[in-house]
Design a protein around this motif. Structure first.
Motif, PDB file in Angstrom:
ATOM      1  N   GLY A   1     -11.398  -3.659   0.150  1.00  0.00           N
ATOM      2  CA  GLY A   1     -10.800  -2.382  -0.211  1.00  0.00           C
ATOM      3  C   GLY A   1     -11.856  -1.534  -0.903  1.00  0.00           C
ATOM      4  O   GLY A   1     -12.985  -1.976  -1.094  1.00  0.00           O
TER       5      GLY A   1
ATOM      6  N   PHE B   1      -9.975   8.086  -2.049  1.00  0.00           N
ATOM      7  CA  PHE B   1      -8.814   7.439  -2.660  1.00  0.00           C
ATOM      8  C   PHE B   1      -8.699   7.788  -4.133  1.00  0.00           C
ATOM      9  O   PHE B   1      -9.690   7.791  -4.858  1.00  0.00           O
ATOM     10  CB  PHE B   1      -8.910   5.910  -2.532  1.00  0.00           C
ATOM     11  CG  PHE B   1      -8.937   5.423  -1.115  1.00  0.00           C
ATOM     12  CD1 PHE B   1      -7.756   5.103  -0.469  1.00  0.00           C
ATOM     13  CD2 PHE B   1     -10.135   5.288  -0.439  1.00  0.00           C
ATOM     14  CE1 PHE B   1      -7.769   4.660   0.843  1.00  0.00           C
ATOM     15  CE2 PHE B   1     -10.168   4.843   0.872  1.00  0.00           C
ATOM     16  CZ  PHE B   1      -8.978   4.524   1.514  1.00  0.00           C
TER      17      PHE B   1
ATOM     18  N   TRP C   1      -5.629   2.778  -4.763  1.00  0.00           N
ATOM     19  CA  TRP C   1      -5.872   1.869  -3.645  1.00  0.00           C
ATOM     20  C   TRP C   1      -5.563   0.444  -4.091  1.00  0.00           C
ATOM     21  O   TRP C   1      -5.362   0.178  -5.270  1.00  0.00           O
ATOM     22  CB  TRP C   1      -7.299   2.007  -3.120  1.00  0.00           C
ATOM     23  CG  TRP C   1      -8.384   1.527  -4.041  1.00  0.00           C
ATOM     24  CD1 TRP C   1      -9.071   0.347  -3.970  1.00  0.00           C
ATOM     25  CD2 TRP C   1      -8.932   2.217  -5.190  1.00  0.00           C
ATOM     26  NE1 TRP C   1     -10.001   0.256  -4.979  1.00  0.00           N
ATOM     27  CE2 TRP C   1      -9.933   1.387  -5.741  1.00  0.00           C
ATOM     28  CE3 TRP C   1      -8.659   3.448  -5.791  1.00  0.00           C
ATOM     29  CZ2 TRP C   1     -10.662   1.755  -6.870  1.00  0.00           C
ATOM     30  CZ3 TRP C   1      -9.377   3.809  -6.926  1.00  0.00           C
ATOM     31  CH2 TRP C   1     -10.377   2.968  -7.444  1.00  0.00           C
TER      32      TRP C   1
ATOM     33  N   THR D   1      -0.706   3.804  -2.309  1.00  0.00           N
ATOM     34  CA  THR D   1      -1.846   4.526  -1.751  1.00  0.00           C
ATOM     35  C   THR D   1      -1.383   5.674  -0.873  1.00  0.00           C
ATOM     36  O   THR D   1      -1.903   6.795  -0.950  1.00  0.00           O
ATOM     37  CB  THR D   1      -2.731   3.564  -0.927  1.00  0.00           C
ATOM     38  OG1 THR D   1      -3.143   2.481  -1.759  1.00  0.00           O
ATOM     39  CG2 THR D   1      -3.953   4.278  -0.377  1.00  0.00           C
TER      40      THR D   1
ATOM     41  N   HIS E   1       0.804  -1.227   0.000  1.00  0.00           N
ATOM     42  CA  HIS E   1       0.000   0.000   0.000  1.00  0.00           C
ATOM     43  C   HIS E   1       0.838   1.278   0.000  1.00  0.00           C
ATOM     44  O   HIS E   1       0.327   2.359   0.310  1.00  0.00           O
ATOM     45  CB  HIS E   1      -0.983   0.013   1.186  1.00  0.00           C
ATOM     46  CG  HIS E   1      -1.997  -1.086   1.135  1.00  0.00           C
ATOM     47  ND1 HIS E   1      -3.248  -0.927   0.594  1.00  0.00           N
ATOM     48  CD2 HIS E   1      -1.930  -2.373   1.546  1.00  0.00           C
ATOM     49  CE1 HIS E   1      -3.916  -2.072   0.676  1.00  0.00           C
ATOM     50  NE2 HIS E   1      -3.137  -2.967   1.242  1.00  0.00           N
TER      51      HIS E   1
END
Length: 200
Positions: A198, A37, A40, A23, A20
């Motif tokens: 997610g 986001f 992601w 992200t 991640h």
């Protein structure tokens, strides 16, 4: 006359470790609000004990060449950049009607809670024009992300797509995405897509 650039990305799912970092880097680079986001990673368990693996599927705006978000915008706030083909949002025009958000089949847009306008990944176009890579590409610890000009047959992204038979998400929608995945079929084989966790 030279053909315009067409920026795109290749993500090698064989390399992604699901850390991640992409992200986090995106959030910091673009001041993305909490619970929103631009980039992601969706994940799911695959297999049965003791042969279990974790599927990682990084997501972002697919920079579609036939983008539904562009065609539905009533004020032409969403458009494709002429130098690179990146789908962008003009914050001066956007009225926050959410049509683009509803029309995106990849769930890649959100309404900025403070500004009241649509927002999404633009491949860090300001960084790119300054000669840098998108933040998610620069920070990927496993070197799973590649960025470049899809119109240049000699670019790294073009070579990777050619040599690995890279695929796009949901090609049946005919949006002609500019984000390609290596190992997509293998990664998603026998995976219930509704089990992917997610942002959706």
């Amino acid at each position: 006359m030279a053909e315009n650039k067409h920026y795109g990305m290749v993500i090698d799912l064989r390399r992604c470790v699901g850390c991640h970092a992409c992200t986090v880097a995106c959030r910091m680079e673009n001041s993305v609000p909490d619970d929103c986001f631009r980039s992601w990673v969706m994940e799911a368990d695959k297999g049965s004990y003791p042969e279990v693996t974790r599927v990682k599927l990084p997501r972002l705006c697919n920079q579609c060449q036939d983008a539904p978000c562009v065609s539905v915008c009533p004020v032409k706030a969403t458009f494709r950049d002429e130098d690179g083909g990146v789908v962008k949002v003009d914050p001066r025009r956007c009225i926050g009607c959410r049509y683009c958000i509803a029309s995106c089949p990849y769930h890649a847009r959100y309404l900025h809670p403070a500004k009241g306008i649509a927002d999404k990944c633009d491949l860090c176009l300001d960084r790119v024009k300054a000669g840098l890579m998108p933040a998610c590409v620069s920070t990927c610890v496993s070197h799973a992300r590649f960025f470049g000009d899809l119109n240049d047959p000699g670019s790294e992204v073009s070579r990777l797509i050619r040599e690995n038979q890279a695929q796009t998400l949901q090609p049946e929608l005919r949006t002609r995405p500019s984000v390609y995945y290596i190992g997509l079929t293998e990664a998603l084989a026998n995976v219930n897509l509704t089990s992917l966790t997610g942002r959706k």
